[in-house]
Design a protein around this motif. Structure first.
Motif, short mmCIF file in Angstrom:
data_model
loop_
_atom_site.label_atom_id
_atom_site.label_comp_id
_atom_site.label_asym_id
_atom_site.label_seq_id
_atom_site.Cartn_x
_atom_site.Cartn_y
_atom_site.Cartn_z
N GLY A 1 0.94 -1.22 0.21
CA GLY A 1 0.11 -0.07 0.12
C GLY A 1 0.86 1.35 -0.12
N THR A 2 0.67 1.80 0.90
CA THR A 2 1.60 3.21 1.07
C THR A 2 2.78 2.96 1.84
OG1 THR A 2 0.26 3.93 2.97
CG2 THR A 2 -0.24 4.87 0.94
N LEU B 1 -7.11 -5.19 23.61
CA LEU B 1 -7.42 -4.40 22.61
C LEU B 1 -8.45 -4.82 21.82
CD1 LEU B 1 -4.14 -2.09 21.94
CD2 LEU B 1 -6.04 -1.55 23.56
N ALA B 2 -9.51 -4.02 21.46
CA ALA B 2 -10.17 -4.35 20.22
C ALA B 2 -9.68 -3.55 18.94
CB ALA B 2 -11.83 -3.73 20.43
N SER B 3 -9.21 -4.39 18.18
CA SER B 3 -8.20 -4.03 17.17
C SER B 3 -8.78 -3.11 16.19
CB SER B 3 -7.79 -5.34 16.51
OG SER B 3 -8.50 -5.99 15.63
N SER B 4 -10.14 -3.19 15.80
CA SER B 4 -10.77 -2.36 14.82
C SER B 4 -11.44 -1.27 15.31
CB SER B 4 -11.64 -3.12 13.85
OG SER B 4 -12.43 -4.02 14.52
N MET B 5 -11.45 -1.00 16.55
CA MET B 5 -11.63 0.20 17.07
C MET B 5 -10.72 1.16 17.39
SD MET B 5 -14.17 -0.78 20.46
CE MET B 5 -15.51 -2.02 20.50
N ARG C 1 -5.35 -1.39 15.09
CA ARG C 1 -4.61 -2.25 14.48
C ARG C 1 -3.70 -1.74 13.38
NH1 ARG C 1 -7.76 -2.78 9.82
NH2 ARG C 1 -9.86 -2.65 10.59
N MET C 2 -3.96 -0.50 12.94
CA MET C 2 -3.33 0.21 12.01
C MET C 2 -2.30 0.96 12.84
SD MET C 2 -6.31 1.35 9.46
CE MET C 2 -5.34 2.01 8.29
#
Lengths: 364, 514
Positions: free
Chosen positions: B24-25, B354-358, B405-406
């Motif tokens: 990606g980037t 952790l909730a990764s997509s939050m 997660r990012m």
């Protein structure tokens, strides 16, 4: 160099690789392209079977909107689709694969119909409230069954909910041919038409279900986004371990959410039976529970988007039925057209997430 | 494809030029150069996220470079799949072993080769010939699930050698080994070097680089910064090259102030869900204002210990007293309310804490969301907390709503630890808090833990790097197969002694013998 070229040709292959997360603008562009491609491909299909694509598409639009009657019919198609899409969304948000909307719609419809058939003498408003509650409880309990077994024994909810659909369907058949058979039908297998006291009122020429659908859209939107329950659902969907770590009880949350998911689908069944069919027919769900899955996913599980997508689906559905009768096409042609359009739209979603890579060079 | 026999030892086995790979980037490799000769051990040094594994995955055919060339034995090579890579004589030993647990060593070694068609006795001879040459000792009939980590690694190495690999790539091979096992592995690598193999070893442990390698290539932020001869450098210089600026490598260890027992674990025995023993008769105390380090080979019961104290596991027998109150049988929620904070980080960092997509906001609420009144959540304090942590801990994120997660590993750890510390715990359980972090972030985390210690918080620190455990902890408890083999003073014990205890010797035996 020549040797390398040969080697490269031998090694020519296409791989699929994941795209970096695309921006909203690009995503909208991809969706627009895929819709356009869908319309063109559908047009080619129409051309192949010997009709003018422009007039066929025109008929679809006209069939859905031209008269107020047509528009009302479109909304009528939309009501159960919208409500059950909202229902499955609750479960899908939790990554609980509820394929059983069909059965939950039927369960809600059966419970509501009991009061329509046997307690029709109650005051109208009270009867409607009771039937509404019956729809909720019927659908909710039917949704609770697979959740209970999953929580208790770890059963697979996909198969479980799918099988429950057929059970629900044959319960209607059993009632129709037995206890609830219409004595005045002259042997024709059907359940009696509800008396007018047991029919849902109309607002703006359309049964009141459309208002219920809009209210539910708002409720589900708020529920998922701003309540503790909604927050719990999104944590459970991430991982049960995270939920337990945060002090939540994932099993309880799963049971509760599946009850609500089934309950909303049950409302769809109640509304369809008492508002549109005026009886309990085996076709009360009629595949809506499955279409709802597609609608929910296309709308990315966003309630507001579900409103739009379910409307577009209804236009396509209603318009195609007019197209069938105008051009004398078979039902299957309309189904093929719908399939083509759906295929391209789903492909568009695929390309938002993935890209093709040919031997290191990227192609979109 | 390549003729191995006609190679002079001075030729480069692998020569990578200007390799670039983007996801990606993100630019994972930016014009990277790397070369290794036969009969040489090259260390590939770099912090996490500097592109080491990406580069090696391109050599083993898992990724394909966007641009740049790879020469194997002086010839241009196109590596499109792991099969191509094996055909070129490249063998990769991954950090996470790629073995079939239910198969024997022999079956794993020959899997995917025409070896299946040969007689077992002939195969056995072939493989024994290889292992004898290297002084390896493997029971070929033993099933993988019965093997220790270091035995599994030996099977992995035999697997690639059986496939004719002359170029070996090892991705962080020592991460899971005890000091003694590491030494054995290094002996093995030295023999392979003298046999003429080219070896690339990926690591971020400087002492290992100094011990084993001939040359070091350092990667930083996807670029190859420099290649130096090991004999002409030292740990300090390497760190500077790796981090990009001088850093101090000592960890502070303030004296515990007024330590009082806070948590007493009595004869705790816990079973895993499959019925095997996770913890057996574990007894220890944690004092306020003290860091208790836990050492042990991965899977010795650390996970279950953390989870039990946090109220996520049932137990077989024993008790856990917190301020003299038994917390066994309390729910996770009740234990959180008592002020026990667990920032437990399993192998995949985002797995549990952790909730990764939050986004950060959503994650700040994870344990406190239920405290607000009414059916609605209150995002405002969570967002404010997130914004404050971003400032205080220098967390790099575009916004509080970007899915965690990012974020990079270091920032994820800061988010997690920041939230836990913010809840003002009296006991902080932290497992592998610096796993996957670069040196700077690691030291920030150590600093945070020491700050908590000074405030009188009891810290249970599950670690994997023995050097860090020795420097940071006040006491070290060693676990082996779910049993405590010793609780020792971190100031006096040595790494070797810890290593022996990790493999089952008791503290009395080890310290008694000296």
């Amino acid at each position: 160099m020549a040797e390398q070229a040969v080697q490269n040709r031998e090694k020519f292959r296409i791989r699929i690789s994941k795209r970096a997360e695309v921006g909203t603008k690009k995503a909208v562009l991809f969706r627009a392209i895929s819709v356009a491609a869908a319309i063109i491909a559908g047009g080619l299909f129409i051309l192949c079977i010997g009709y003018n694509p422009f007039s066929v598409y025109g008929t679809i639009i006209k069939g859905a909107f031209s008269t107020s009657m047509a528009f009302q019919a479109t909304v009528k198609v939309m009501i159960p689709l919208l409500i059950s899409s909202l229902g499955v969304t609750l479960a899908f948000k939790m990554k609980f694969w509820n394929i059983g909307a069909e059965g939950q719609i039927i369960a809600g419809a059966i419970c509501a119909s009991y009061f329509a058939l046997f307690h029709a003498d109650l005051p109208h408003f009270l009867l409607m409230i009771i039937m509404f509650a019956a729809g909720i409880i019927g659908g909710g309990l039917y949704g609770l069954i697979p959740a209970f077994f999953k929580a208790k024994f770890g059963t697979n909810e996909t198969l479980f909910t799918l099988m429950l659909n057929y059970i629900a369907l044959y319960v209607i058949v059993w009632l129709r041919d037995g206890a609830w058979a219409d004595p005045e039908s002259g042997g024709f297998p059907k359940i009696a038409r509800f008396v007018s006291n047991a029919q849902l009122d109309k607002v703006g020429g359309i049964q009141v279900g459309w208002i219920i659908g809009l209210i539910l859209t708002v409720i589900v939107f708020i529920y998922l986004k701003y309540t503790k329950h909604g927050y719990e659902i999104s944590v459970v969907s991430e991982s049960h371990a995270t939920a337990r770590y945060a002090g939540m009880n994932p099993k309880k949350i799963m049971l509760r959410t599946m009850f609500f998911s089934g309950a909303v689908c049950g409302i769809a069944g109640m509304v369809q039976a008492t508002g549109s069919d005026m009886t309990l027919a085996t076709s009360v769900a009629g595949g809506v529970g499955f279409t709802a899955i597609i609608v929910a996913w296309l709308a990315q599980l966003e309630p507001i988007a579900i409103l739009i997508v379910s409307f577009l689906f209804s236009v396509l559905e209603k318009g195609s039925s007019v197209m069938q009768s105008t051009f004398g096409l078979s039902t299957y042609c309309a189904d093929v057209l719908q399939g083509i359009i759906l295929f391209f739209v789903l492909a568009g979603e695929f390309f938002i997430r993935y890209k093709f890579v040919v031997n290191g060079k990227e192609r979109n | 494809m390549a003729e191995n026999s006609e190679i002079k030892s001075s030729d480069y086995a692998i020569e990578c030029k200007e390799i670039t790979k983007t996801f990606g980037t993100v630019v994972a490799n930016d014009h990277v150069d790397l070369s290794v000769k036969y009969g040489e051990i090259l260390a590939l040094l770099g912090e996490n996220g500097s592109g080491k594994t990406t580069l090696m995955n391109m050599l083993s055919g898992i990724y394909h470079p966007d641009s740049g060339s790879i020469n194997v034995l002086g010839k241009h090579a196109v590596i499109n799949s792991p099969a191509d890579s094996i055909a070129l004589g490249i063998g990769m030993i991954h950090q996470h072993f790629k073995l079939v647990e239910a198969f024997s060593a022999l079956d794993n070694i020959i899997a995917g080769t025409p070896g299946k068609l040969k007689k077992r006795s002939a195969l056995r001879e072939d493989i024994s010939a290889i292992s004898e040459k290297l002084g390896l000792n493997v029971d070929l009939n033993k099933k993988i699930y019965n093997m220790s980590v270091s035995e599994k690694q030996t099977v992995e190495i035999l697997k690639v050698l059986y496939r004719g690999a002359k170029i070996l790539i090892l991705d962080e091979p020592t991460a899971v080994l005890t000091p003694q096992e590491t030494e054995k592995l290094f002996d093995m690598l030295r023999i392979m070097r003298s046999e003429g193999c080219a070896i690339i070893i990926i690591t971020h442990k400087l002492n290992e680089v100094m011990a084993i390698s001939d040359r070091v290539t350092i990667l930083r932020k996807g670029q190859s910064v420099e290649t130096v001869l090991t004999a002409e450098t030292n740990e300090k210089k390497l760190t500077e090259l790796m981090v990009g600026k001088p850093v101090s490598l000592s960890i502070e260890r303030p004296e515990p102030i007024d330590p009082k027992p806070l948590l007493n674990v009595y004869h705790l025995s816990v079973d895993k869900p499959d019925g095997t023993v996770a913890l057996e008769d574990v007894t220890f105390d944690i004092y306020s204002g003290e860091i208790l380090g836990v050492a042990g080979v991965a899977g010795s019961g650390q996970k279950e210990l953390c989870e039990t104290i946090a109220g996520l596991n049932g137990i077989r027998s024993g008790a856990v007293l917190y301020n003299k109150e038994n917390i066994i049988g309390k729910t996770a929620k009740e234990i959180i309310e008592l002020g026990i904070s667990m920032s437990f980080v399993p192998e995949d960092r985002l797995g549990m804490g952790l909730a990764s997509s939050m986004g950060m906001t959503g994650n700040m609420m994870l344990k406190s969301y239920s405290k607000s009144k009414g059916p609605f959540i209150d995002k405002k304090p969570a967002r404010e907390l997130a914004e404050r942590l971003i400032k205080e801990l220098d967390i790099k994120t575009p916004s509080t709503e970007i899915p965690v997660r990012m974020l990079s590993g270091g920032n994820v750890q800061k988010v997690l630890l920041g939230r836990e510390i913010e809840s003002a715990p009296s006991l902080l359980i932290t497992a592998y808090p610096v796993r996957g972090l670069d040196i700077n972030s690691s030291y920030t985390i150590y600093g945070l833990l020491n700050e908590q210690k000074k405030k009188g918080v009891a810290v249970l620190f599950i670690g994997e790097d023995l050097d860090v455990l020795l420097e940071l902890s006040d006491k070290i408890m060693v676990l082996c197969h779910g049993r405590v083999t010793g609780i020792v003073d971190a100031k006096t014990v040595t790494k070797e002694q810890l290593g022996l205890m990790m493999t089952g010797s008791t503290a009395e035996e080890v310290l008694g013998n000296g």
